[in-house]
Scaffold this active site. Sequence first.
Site, PDB file in Angstrom:
ATOM      1  N   HIS A  11       8.206   2.169  13.476  1.00 20.93           N
ATOM      2  CA  HIS A  11       8.786   3.322  12.769  1.00 20.93           C
ATOM      3  C   HIS A  11       7.906   3.726  11.598  1.00 20.93           C
ATOM      4  O   HIS A  11       7.640   4.905  11.373  1.00 20.93           O
ATOM      5  CB  HIS A  11      10.180   2.986  12.234  1.00 20.93           C
ATOM      6  CG  HIS A  11      11.209   2.779  13.294  1.00 20.93           C
ATOM      7  ND1 HIS A  11      11.786   3.809  13.984  1.00 20.93           N
ATOM      8  CD2 HIS A  11      11.757   1.648  13.786  1.00 20.93           C
ATOM      9  CE1 HIS A  11      12.659   3.325  14.860  1.00 20.93           C
ATOM     10  NE2 HIS A  11      12.657   2.012  14.748  1.00 20.93           N
ATOM     11  N   ASP A  68       6.101  -1.951  -0.038  1.00 20.37           N
ATOM     12  CA  ASP A  68       7.330  -2.720  -0.107  1.00 20.37           C
ATOM     13  C   ASP A  68       8.404  -1.758  -0.577  1.00 20.37           C
ATOM     14  O   ASP A  68       8.177  -0.949  -1.480  1.00 20.37           O
ATOM     15  CB  ASP A  68       7.201  -3.916  -1.055  1.00 20.37           C
ATOM     16  CG  ASP A  68       8.227  -4.998  -0.715  1.00 20.37           C
ATOM     17  OD1 ASP A  68       8.575  -5.146   0.473  1.00 20.37           O
ATOM     18  OD2 ASP A  68       8.696  -5.679  -1.634  1.00 20.37           O
ATOM     19  N   ASP A 155      19.233   3.414   7.192  1.00 17.81           N
ATOM     20  CA  ASP A 155      19.307   4.863   7.416  1.00 17.81           C
ATOM     21  C   ASP A 155      20.714   5.380   7.739  1.00 17.81           C
ATOM     22  O   ASP A 155      21.092   6.443   7.242  1.00 17.81           O
ATOM     23  CB  ASP A 155      18.343   5.295   8.533  1.00 17.81           C
ATOM     24  CG  ASP A 155      16.912   5.443   8.033  1.00 17.81           C
ATOM     25  OD1 ASP A 155      16.702   5.426   6.806  1.00 17.81           O
ATOM     26  OD2 ASP A 155      16.012   5.585   8.873  1.00 17.81           O
TER      27      ASP A 155
HETATM   28  P1  IMP Z   1      10.248  -3.096   3.813  1.00 19.14           P
HETATM   29  O1  IMP Z   1       9.704  -3.548   2.513  1.00 19.14           O
HETATM   30  O2  IMP Z   1       9.698  -1.773   4.217  1.00 19.14           O
HETATM   31  O3  IMP Z   1      10.147  -4.135   4.905  1.00 19.14           O
HETATM   32  O4  IMP Z   1      11.773  -2.803   3.627  1.00 19.14           O
HETATM   33  C1  IMP Z   1      12.693  -3.763   3.195  1.00 19.14           C
HETATM   34  C2  IMP Z   1      14.049  -3.439   3.747  1.00 19.14           C
HETATM   35  O5  IMP Z   1      14.437  -2.109   3.406  1.00 19.14           O
HETATM   36  C3  IMP Z   1      14.138  -3.546   5.267  1.00 19.14           C
HETATM   37  O6  IMP Z   1      15.320  -4.249   5.586  1.00 19.14           O
HETATM   38  C4  IMP Z   1      14.253  -2.155   5.766  1.00 19.14           C
HETATM   39  O7  IMP Z   1      15.133  -2.078   6.827  1.00 19.14           O
HETATM   40  C5  IMP Z   1      14.780  -1.395   4.578  1.00 19.14           C
HETATM   41  N1  IMP Z   1      14.103  -0.095   4.590  1.00 19.14           N
HETATM   42  C6  IMP Z   1      12.819   0.164   4.247  1.00 19.14           C
HETATM   43  N2  IMP Z   1      12.540   1.458   4.441  1.00 19.14           N
HETATM   44  C7  IMP Z   1      13.653   2.016   4.932  1.00 19.14           C
HETATM   45  C8  IMP Z   1      13.980   3.337   5.364  1.00 19.14           C
HETATM   46  O8  IMP Z   1      13.167   4.271   5.358  1.00 19.14           O
HETATM   47  N3  IMP Z   1      15.224   3.521   5.807  1.00 19.14           N
HETATM   48  C9  IMP Z   1      16.155   2.532   5.856  1.00 19.14           C
HETATM   49  N4  IMP Z   1      15.902   1.296   5.484  1.00 19.14           N
HETATM   50  C10 IMP Z   1      14.666   1.037   5.024  1.00 19.14           C
END
Ligand code: IMP
Length: 192
Positions: A11, A68, A155
């Site tokens: 994604h 992050d 989301d």
């Molecule tokens: P990461 O640092 O991008 O891995 O995000 C950490 C957490 O935030 C993960 O559990 C993702 O599912 C959530 N997350 C990150 N970006 C999004 C987004 O665009 N939509 C929904 N959840 C997000």
Amino acid sequence: MKIVFATNNKHKLDEIRSILGSRFEILSLNDIGCHVDIPETANTLEGNAIQKARYIVDNYGYDCFADDTGLEVPSLGGEPGVHSARYAEGTDHNSEANMQKLLRCLAGKDDRRAQFRTVICLARKEDVADYTLFEGIVKGTIAKEKQGTEGFGYDPIFVPEGYNESFAQLGMDIKNGISHRARAVEKLARYL
Ligand code: IMP
């Protein structure tokens, strides 16, 4: 110009390639043969992004950016924040369990404001031990229940400011125009 985005999340790669793809060749961790779990042990979004980007530069010799992201909810003291991926106890990237926990924690609270915050760290091989940070924020609220099927993570329960539908209902095109990650990546693109 080739640059590594330190992720294998399809994604995110699609999202980033649709923003930067015409200007840069974006390589994933798989593309460079990196199959290890990169350490993410900092207690801030900034710290984790720096740790991941520097790991790739130092161990693989590519220019790299790493992100992050946290979902920050003021009425929960900023949680889940840096713990967003593992918010529900004993889980890792279990979106369903994470969303259910967040809905439970917010039950009965009037203040359902939230923001997604992304920090991107750019690290380059010519700048040993140096890096640059970019931040993107999208404000919104947490819905009372899940709505929509697109996207990932939180989301289905995040309704961005100015809209009545969740990111999962609005779909990629709208999300990519306003998302936390898009905003941080636009800053990165301008810098590059
Ligand atoms: P990461 O640092 O991008 O891995 O995000 C950490 C957490 O935030 C993960 O559990 C993702 O599912 C959530 N997350 C990150 N970006 C999004 C987004 O665009 N939509 C929904 N959840 C997000």
